[in-house]
Design a protein around this motif. Structure first.
Motif, short mmCIF file in Angstrom:
data_model
loop_
_atom_site.label_atom_id
_atom_site.label_comp_id
_atom_site.label_asym_id
_atom_site.label_seq_id
_atom_site.Cartn_x
_atom_site.Cartn_y
_atom_site.Cartn_z
N GLU A 190 0.83 -1.20 0.00
CA GLU A 190 0.00 0.00 0.00
C GLU A 190 0.87 1.26 0.00
O GLU A 190 0.51 2.28 -0.58
CB GLU A 190 -0.94 0.00 1.21
N THR A 191 2.02 1.18 0.64
CA THR A 191 2.94 2.32 0.65
C THR A 191 3.46 2.61 -0.75
O THR A 191 3.47 3.77 -1.20
CB THR A 191 4.12 2.03 1.61
N ILE A 192 3.89 1.58 -1.45
CA ILE A 192 4.38 1.75 -2.82
C ILE A 192 3.25 2.22 -3.72
O ILE A 192 3.44 3.07 -4.61
CB ILE A 192 5.02 0.44 -3.33
N LYS A 193 2.05 1.70 -3.50
CA LYS A 193 0.88 2.15 -4.26
C LYS A 193 0.67 3.65 -4.09
O LYS A 193 0.44 4.38 -5.06
CB LYS A 193 -0.37 1.40 -3.78
N HIS A 194 0.74 4.13 -2.85
CA HIS A 194 0.57 5.57 -2.60
C HIS A 194 1.60 6.39 -3.37
O HIS A 194 1.27 7.43 -3.96
CB HIS A 194 0.70 5.86 -1.10
N ALA A 195 2.85 5.95 -3.37
CA ALA A 195 3.88 6.66 -4.10
C ALA A 195 3.58 6.68 -5.59
O ALA A 195 3.73 7.70 -6.26
CB ALA A 195 5.25 6.03 -3.83
N CYS A 196 3.13 5.54 -6.13
CA CYS A 196 2.84 5.44 -7.57
C CYS A 196 1.72 6.37 -7.99
O CYS A 196 1.74 6.91 -9.10
CB CYS A 196 2.47 3.99 -7.93
#
Length: 370
Positions: A190-196
């Protein structure tokens, strides 16, 4: 014939604080002593079987020392427990223990706990206040901000629920030290998703510091939590009730949620979302919204975090394609996908429309070739 107008116009301030730090029991106790929940003294502390001995029981004892009546209600840990049946079980326990409207709910745990507890709090006694005490990276990244509370059913994911805002959220990074490595890795999806979807700078920060996140370096974990909250807040602030923009938070979830269910929850939520992100990237490149190089960077970061990017062989692909239609973004029997634009942005297909119809044949081709 006559008409009587019931005037109910009102302004509601649902603002709340999110406190990020280490070992926040004392902060919670101080806030309660200073009136966070007013004069309420009865607490339904809701947790799961994993968090129960680690944090819920010790916290309940401290709160009893402070003069609160605390009943601890737990359920088996895991996404399988996020159901109407478990919610009803918790409600029945509260009724049998004499809880009425003179109480508040304290959710201690990860995203399943906060989802269930927030939904329960919004309907019990037609609404009682609640606090979220987040103990996982996944709940810190995704579940503790925004007010979306819901349960899953065999026919749909997160479609039975309400919007309900907590009185305060505590993100206790010290709790991450007791998480299995797999749970830490899952939370990074979810963290990487937010960055993307929202921040190229945050994405490059994760590229540079992913190993430090995995090793739970304190200052890095605090920064990651702050960025997660900032990104999600900037979306939720503009679209609290998911009328448009908030759909961007479903990046990777159309395929991800379906895979999670089709795996019979052998995959954790973040692991399934990671695969869903990889599928979305293939679609985004196919439609011309990301380059091969951008897709490669995201897939590489997911892999470096220890997340899967391929659909496991044991997943029935036909069953998976059918399960896509239970996604809440589906409209009139048509699949709809949120798609990233480069790294750090989302495609807006028309004003305030952030998901686009995708033919089943296109989704099928991606799924059968992953």
């Amino acid at each position: 014939m006559s008409t009587f107008n019931v005037g109910l116009k009102k302004v509601v301030d649902d603002s709340y604080d999110i406190e990020i730090g280490y070992s926040l029991f004392e902060s919670l106790r101080s806030d309660l002593k200073n009136g966070l929940m007013g004069k309420l003294k009865k607490i339904a502390l809701i947790t799961d079987s994993t968090v129960l001995p680690l944090y819920a029981l010790p916290l309940s004892e401290l709160l009893r020392e402070d003069g609160y009546t605390v009943e601890v209600l737990s359920f088996p840990s895991g996404e399988e427990s996020k159901t109407r049946e478990v919610k009803a079980m918790l409600e029945d326990k509260m009724l049998s223990l004499g809880f009425r409207r003179d109480c508040f709910v304290l959710a201690v745990g990860g995203g399943v706990v906060t989802d269930l507890a927030g939904f329960l709090a919004g309907t019990y006694g037609r609404g009682v206040p609640f606090i979220n005490y987040a103990t996982t990276l996944l709940s810190a990244a995704d579940a503790s901000i925004g007010g979306k509370t819901a349960v899953d059913t065999p026919l749909a994911t997160n479609l039975i629920g309400i919007f309900n805002q907590p009185k305060k959220v505590y993100i206790d990074i010290a709790c991450w030290n007791t998480l299995p490595k797999r749970e830490i890795v899952s939370g990074l999806a979810e963290t990487i998703k937010h960055a993307c979807l929202a921040s190229y700078d945050f994405f490059t920060y994760l590229e540079e510091h992913i190993e430090e996140v995995l090793s739970l370096k304190e200052d890095v974990c605090i920064h990651v939590s702050e960025e997660n909250c900032r990104i999600k807040y900037n979306v939720v602030m503009k679209d609290e009730k998911e009328s448009g923009l908030r759909e961007v938070l479903n990046l990777g979830h159309t395929v991800g949620r379906a895979i999670e269910t089709c795996s019979d929850y052998r995959l954790l939520h973040g692991e399934a979302v990671s695969i869903g992100m990889a599928a979305q990237l293939i679609l985004a490149q196919k439609l011309g919204y990301v380059t091969e190089e951008e897709k490669g960077r995201v897939v590489k970061l997911l892999s470096r975090a220890g997340l899967p990017v391929q659909i496991p062989e044991y997943i029935d692909r036909e069953k998976l394609v059918k399960k896509l239609y239970t996604d809440k973004k589906t409209r009139n029997g048509t699949l709809r996908f949120v798609i990233q634009k480069g790294i750090g942005s989302i495609v807006e297909f028309s004003p305030n429309v952030f998901a686009t119809p995708i033919e089943e044949s296109v989704a099928r081709e991606i799924i059968f070739n992953m």
